[in-house]
Scaffold this motif. Structure first.
Motif, PDB file in Angstrom:
ATOM      1  N   LEU A  32       0.914  -1.265  -0.109  1.00 51.27           N
ATOM      2  CA  LEU A  32      -0.015   0.109   0.051  1.00 51.27           C
ATOM      3  C   LEU A  32       0.761   1.140   0.090  1.00 51.27           C
ATOM      4  CD1 LEU A  32      -2.644  -1.121   2.555  1.00 51.27           C
ATOM      5  CD2 LEU A  32      -2.715  -1.050   0.071  1.00 51.27           C
ATOM      6  N   PHE A  33       2.049   1.249   0.882  1.00 48.57           N
ATOM      7  CA  PHE A  33       3.118   2.349   0.682  1.00 48.57           C
ATOM      8  C   PHE A  33       3.702   2.240  -0.966  1.00 48.57           C
ATOM      9  CE2 PHE A  33       7.039   4.334   1.027  1.00 48.57           C
ATOM     10  CZ  PHE A  33       6.594   5.780   1.423  1.00 48.57           C
ATOM     11  N   GLU A  34       3.923   1.161  -1.053  1.00 49.47           N
ATOM     12  CA  GLU A  34       4.988   0.956  -2.252  1.00 49.47           C
ATOM     13  C   GLU A  34       4.145   1.255  -3.394  1.00 49.47           C
ATOM     14  OE1 GLU A  34       6.571  -2.751  -1.732  1.00 49.47           O
ATOM     15  OE2 GLU A  34       8.562  -1.853  -0.619  1.00 49.47           O
ATOM     16  N   ALA A  82      -1.149   4.644   2.603  1.00 48.49           N
ATOM     17  CA  ALA A  82       0.314   4.819   2.612  1.00 48.49           C
ATOM     18  C   ALA A  82       1.079   5.074   3.688  1.00 48.49           C
ATOM     19  CB  ALA A  82       0.838   5.668   1.427  1.00 48.49           C
ATOM     20  N   ALA A  83       0.521   6.195   4.427  1.00 43.81           N
ATOM     21  CA  ALA A  83       0.916   6.682   5.951  1.00 43.81           C
ATOM     22  C   ALA A  83       0.821   5.723   6.782  1.00 43.81           C
ATOM     23  CB  ALA A  83       0.277   7.952   6.156  1.00 43.81           C
ATOM     24  N   ALA A  84      -0.365   4.894   6.855  1.00 46.83           N
ATOM     25  CA  ALA A  84      -0.461   3.866   7.940  1.00 46.83           C
ATOM     26  C   ALA A  84       0.424   2.680   7.688  1.00 46.83           C
ATOM     27  CB  ALA A  84      -1.987   3.427   7.914  1.00 46.83           C
ATOM     28  N   ALA A  89       5.567  -0.179   9.705  1.00 43.49           N
ATOM     29  CA  ALA A  89       7.083  -0.356   9.371  1.00 43.49           C
ATOM     30  C   ALA A  89       7.987   0.144  10.690  1.00 43.49           C
ATOM     31  CB  ALA A  89       7.561   0.006   8.060  1.00 43.49           C
ATOM     32  N   VAL A  90       7.318   1.281  10.974  1.00 44.49           N
ATOM     33  CA  VAL A  90       8.005   1.956  12.114  1.00 44.49           C
ATOM     34  C   VAL A  90       7.820   1.375  13.381  1.00 44.49           C
ATOM     35  CG1 VAL A  90       8.111   4.131  13.725  1.00 44.49           C
ATOM     36  CG2 VAL A  90       7.669   4.385  11.295  1.00 44.49           C
ATOM     37  N   LEU A 119      -5.471  -0.325   9.847  1.00 45.78           N
ATOM     38  CA  LEU A 119      -5.769   0.893   9.536  1.00 45.78           C
ATOM     39  C   LEU A 119      -5.387   1.161   8.056  1.00 45.78           C
ATOM     40  CD1 LEU A 119      -4.963   2.938  12.548  1.00 45.78           C
ATOM     41  CD2 LEU A 119      -7.088   2.521  11.862  1.00 45.78           C
ATOM     42  N   ALA A 120      -4.157   1.004   7.370  1.00 47.11           N
ATOM     43  CA  ALA A 120      -3.980   0.805   6.170  1.00 47.11           C
ATOM     44  C   ALA A 120      -4.729   0.240   5.206  1.00 47.11           C
ATOM     45  CB  ALA A 120      -2.174   0.464   5.972  1.00 47.11           C
TER      46      ALA A 120
END
Length: 178
Positions: A32-34, A82-84, A89-90, A119-120
């Motif tokens: 979702l981020f990538e 993407a933020a979630a 990962a954090v 949430l993502a």
């Protein structure tokens, strides 16, 4: 005896179990981020650093550096999914640093990777709550017994609240302790 929180038993092997599960949760969110930032490898690097610790590497500056970088990626992300995903990962790369203090705050660190995964996925599905709840069920089902034992050692704290994050955290906590 002081008035501070008591300590719980928490060794490196248990932190590695937690971190392995955390990395699995975060890795599930990475696409979702990538999708929105294919050239930004910071969250993936964070998951890889978490996995390296889970497989036996020592806690080093690499973990903290990866956490800060992934947090920056989350802040720069163009959409909530993407933020979630970057925040998952954090949370994964931060898992090796959970403190052996019996505080509800430490439980939030245990929940973090699965919570941000949910949430993502929910955000990517247009806010469909059933998607987030399904991810919580996946994370609970994927949790190894050792992780469940660790979660039970910490106090749950106030799991009230009506925010979506509170609802998912409550489901996650109940499932990990059950």
């Amino acid at each position: 005896m002081g008035n501070g929180p008591r300590e719980v038993e928490l060794g490196d092997d248990e932190r590695r179990v937690l971190t392995r599960w955390a990395a699995d949760c975060a890795e599930r969110a990475l696409p979702l981020f990538e999708a929105g930032a294919p050239d930004d490898g910071r969250p993936r690097e964070a998951v890889e650093a978490a996995r390296a610790y889970a497989l036996g590497e020592r806690r080093t500056k690499r973990l903290r550096t990866a956490a800060w970088a992934s947090l920056a990626a989350a802040r720069e992300a163009g959409d909530p999914a993407a933020a979630a995903a970057a925040r998952a990962a954090v949370a994964a790369v931060g898992a090796p640093y959970i403190h052996a203090l019996a505080t509800p705050h430490q439980v939030k660190h245990i929940h973090g990777p699965a919570l941000y995964l949910a949430l993502a996925r929910e955000a990517a599905a247009g806010g469909d709550p059933t998607v987030g709840e399904e991810e919580v069920r996946w994370a609970i089902g994927h949790a190894p017994p050792g992780l469940r034992e660790v979660a039970r050692r910490f106090p749950a704290g106030d799991l009230g609240g009506r925010t979506r994050q509170s609802v998912l955290r409550r489901l996650l906590d109940e499932g990990l302790r059950g």
